[in-house]
Design an enzyme around this catalytic site. Structure first.
Site, mmCIF file in Angstrom:
data_model
loop_
_atom_site.group_PDB
_atom_site.id
_atom_site.type_symbol
_atom_site.label_atom_id
_atom_site.label_comp_id
_atom_site.label_asym_id
_atom_site.label_seq_id
_atom_site.Cartn_x
_atom_site.Cartn_y
_atom_site.Cartn_z
ATOM 1 N N HIS A 177 29.636 -11.035 -30.171
ATOM 2 C CA HIS A 177 30.538 -9.878 -30.226
ATOM 3 C C HIS A 177 31.899 -10.213 -29.631
ATOM 4 O O HIS A 177 32.127 -11.314 -29.119
ATOM 5 C CB HIS A 177 29.907 -8.693 -29.476
ATOM 6 C CG HIS A 177 29.532 -8.999 -28.050
ATOM 7 N ND1 HIS A 177 30.442 -8.979 -27.014
ATOM 8 C CD2 HIS A 177 28.342 -9.344 -27.493
ATOM 9 C CE1 HIS A 177 29.841 -9.284 -25.880
ATOM 10 N NE2 HIS A 177 28.557 -9.520 -26.143
ATOM 11 N N CYS A 193 26.001 -11.111 -24.023
ATOM 12 C CA CYS A 193 25.427 -12.257 -24.727
ATOM 13 C C CYS A 193 26.505 -13.301 -24.979
ATOM 14 O O CYS A 193 26.954 -13.956 -24.056
ATOM 15 C CB CYS A 193 24.793 -11.784 -26.032
ATOM 16 S SG CYS A 193 23.261 -10.860 -25.804
#
Length: 217
Positions: A177, A193
């Site tokens: 992302h 992440c």
């Protein structure tokens, strides 16, 4: 001119020379920054035609090693495969003829909790974000107010795009992302992440279809 006068002039010359050769640290100028060229800087300019504006990144803040670039890359993976190297802080999109597009990434704790092969099971534009229970427990003042989630937008930690990794039909909870903290690219970060510069995740999103193979080292 007397010998004493000559020594005095020499001392002045040494003093003046010292002013010229003092280090940046002594002059309080800070460390010298590596710079990127105009073409690279243009890739990270503001994007004003998206659903929400995406801020540009100051070229002086871009680290040459972590900007999007075409590199030589030997792999047995077919073109179109995404290879994530969380320890090296890079993500590769395998191209034809031994090349790959390399992107710099920041890696949160969750980014080290999965390895192996998966696929892009879902893609989202300006994704909704909900902090994990462990994040809320660790930093309740920061994340508690978002326990029910945050809609997409400029303040959303997932940035303008997200890729969701699935394996054997199940969500791995592993995400690729964007970020609201571009200074964290190339670093280990406390949560999340695999985060990318917003301009880079927009680029990657446009190139990678749902179902694409992802290999996490």
């Amino acid at each position: 001119m007397s010998i004493r006068s000559l020594f005095a002039l020499a001392a002045i010359a040494v003093t003046l020379g010292g002013c010229v050769t003092r280090s940046d640290a002594e002059l309080n100028l800070g460390p010298a920054r590596s710079t990127v060229g105009p073409a690279v800087a243009a890739r990270y300019a503001a994007i004003d035609n998206d659903k929400y504006p995406i801020a540009g990144i100051d070229p002086d803040e871009l680290q040459p090693a972590y900007v999007r670039q075409l590199v030589d890359y030997k792999t047995d993976e077919p073109p179109g495969t995404v290879v994530v190297d969380p320890h090296g802080r890079f993500l590769y999109l395998v191209m034809e003829r031994g090349k790959a597009l390399r992107y710099g990434v920041g890696v949160g704790k969750a980014g080290l909790e999965f390895s192996g092969t998966a696929h892009v099971g879902r893609k989202a534009v300006w994704p909704h974000w909900t902090p994990t229970k462990s994040m809320i427990a660790r930093e309740p003042q920061r994340y508690g107010k978002w326990a029910k989630g945050m809609d997409g937008g400029g303040a959303n930690p997932l940035g303008p795009r997200a890729l969701y990794l699935f394996k054997d039909g199940k969500d791995t909870l592993y995400r690729i992302h964007g970020t609201t903290e571009p200074e964290t690219i190339g670093k280990a970060v406390s949560s999340g992440c695999i985060r990318m510069l917003n301009q880079d995740i927009v680029d990657l999103y446009s190139r990678v279809p749902t179902g694409a193979k992802v290999v996490v080292r």
